[in-house]
Design an enzyme around this catalytic site. Structure first.
Site, PDB file in Angstrom:
ATOM      1  N   ILE A 165       0.829  -1.199   0.000  1.00  0.00           N
ATOM      2  CA  ILE A 165       0.000   0.000   0.000  1.00  0.00           C
ATOM      3  C   ILE A 165       0.870   1.259   0.000  1.00  0.00           C
ATOM      4  CG2 ILE A 165      -1.888   1.220   1.123  1.00  0.00           C
ATOM      5  CD1 ILE A 165      -2.622  -1.613   0.172  1.00  0.00           C
ATOM      6  N   LYS A 166       0.605   2.141  -0.957  1.00  0.00           N
ATOM      7  CA  LYS A 166       1.246   3.462  -0.987  1.00  0.00           C
ATOM      8  C   LYS A 166       0.272   4.480  -0.398  1.00  0.00           C
ATOM      9  CE  LYS A 166       3.318   4.974  -4.630  1.00  0.00           C
ATOM     10  NZ  LYS A 166       3.482   5.408  -6.046  1.00  0.00           N
ATOM     11  N   ILE A 167       0.748   5.251   0.554  1.00  0.00           N
ATOM     12  CA  ILE A 167      -0.113   6.233   1.209  1.00  0.00           C
ATOM     13  C   ILE A 167       0.639   7.556   1.325  1.00  0.00           C
ATOM     14  CG2 ILE A 167      -1.433   6.789   3.277  1.00  0.00           C
ATOM     15  CD1 ILE A 167      -1.627   3.820   3.878  1.00  0.00           C
TER      16      ILE A 167
END
Length: 221
Positions: free
Chosen positions: A83-85
Site C-alpha cells: 500500500i502506498k499512502i
C-alpha cells in the site's frame, strides 16, 4: 539496491520482468490513468504478469476511508499487494496500523526530511521522495536524501529510501550515490539504463572480428 518499475502498462511489465532484475511494480492514479482501464483490472493484470510486490496507492484522505480502501485492495492478493499512502496525519496513522499488522507500505509524496522521520516512526517499509518534483521546486533533493539516510542509519531505522519521480538517468544515478537503497522508474528510463553507444560499437566490433575469424579458418583448409 532494489529496482522497481513505475508503470501499469502490461507490455512494459512483461518486457522488463523478462530480464529478471526488477523487484516489483509501483503505481499511482496518474499512472493508472494512462491505461484507460479500471484500477481493479489493472491490478489483476499487473499481478498476473509481474513478480514481487505490487504497490497500489490509496486515493482516500480520511483515516477510516483509507483503511476501508486498503481492505478492498488486499483482497486481490494479501501477500503481494503493498500500500502506498501519501504522508498526511491520517496517512501516517494508517501506515502505523498497517505496519503493526505486517502489511507492506510505502509512505509516498515525500518532500522533506521531517516527513521521512514521521514515516519511519510509523513503521513504513519505504519512503518515496519525489526527486524531479523536488528539483522543479528548487529543493535540494540530493541533500535531502543524504540527510534522511544519515538519520536512518544513526537510529538503526529499517525504513528504506525508494526514490521516485525521475526525468533522466543523471537524477537516478545521483540519488543512488547519495544513499537511496531503491528507485522506481519508468520503462523508458529502465531501457535507457542498458543503452550506450560505446557498448553497441563494441558489440559490432566483436561481431565483425568473429566473422573475420570464421572466414580465415574456412580459408585455411
Amino acid at each position: 539496491m532494489e529496482l522497481y518499475l513505475d508503470t501499469a502498462d502490461i507490455d512494459e511489465i512483461k518486457s522488463a520482468f523478462n530480464i529478471g532484475i526488477v523487484k516489483g511494480v509501483t503505481t499511482n492514479p496518474t499512472i493508472l490513468l494512462k491505461t484507460r482501464k479500471s484500477r481493479e483490472n489493472s491490478i489483476r493484470d499487473i499481478l498476473k504478469y509481474s513478480k514481487g510486490m505490487v504497490y497500489v496507492q490509496t486515493v482516500s484522505e480520511k483515516y477510516e476511508d483509507i483503511m476501508s480502501e486498503v481492505q478492498s485492495l488486499l483482497e486481490f492478493d494479501n501477500k503481494r499487494i503493498g500500500i502506498k499512502i501519501p504522508v498526511t496525519p491520517d496517512g501516517i496513522k494508517a501506515i502505523k496500523e498497517l505496519s503493526d499488522k505486517s502489511i507492506k507500505t510505502i509512505a509516498t509524496a515525500v518532500f522533506t526530511t521531517s516527513q521521512a522521520v514521521v514515516s519511519a516512526l510509523a513503521g513504513a517499509d519505504y519512503i518515496a521522495p519525489y526527486i524531479n518534483r523536488m528539483e522543479q521546486n528548487e529543493i535540494d533533493a540530493i541533500n535531502i536524501i543524504k540527510e534522511i539516510r544519515n538519520i536512518y542509519e544513526m537510529n538503526n531505522i529499517e525504513t528504506k529510501i525508494l526514490a521516485a519521480s525521475f526525468r533522466n538517468m543523471e537524477q537516478i544515478m545521483r540519488v543512488i550515490k547519495a544513499g537511496a537503497q531503491a528507485v522506481t522508474i519508468s520503462y523508458e528510463l529502465f531501457c535507457e539504463m542498458f543503452n550506450n553507444y560505446l557498448t553497441e560499437k563494441s558489440i559490432n566490433k566483436f561481431k565483425e572480428d568473429w566473422d573475420e575469424l570464421n572466414d580465415k579458418l574456412k580459408n585455411s583448409f
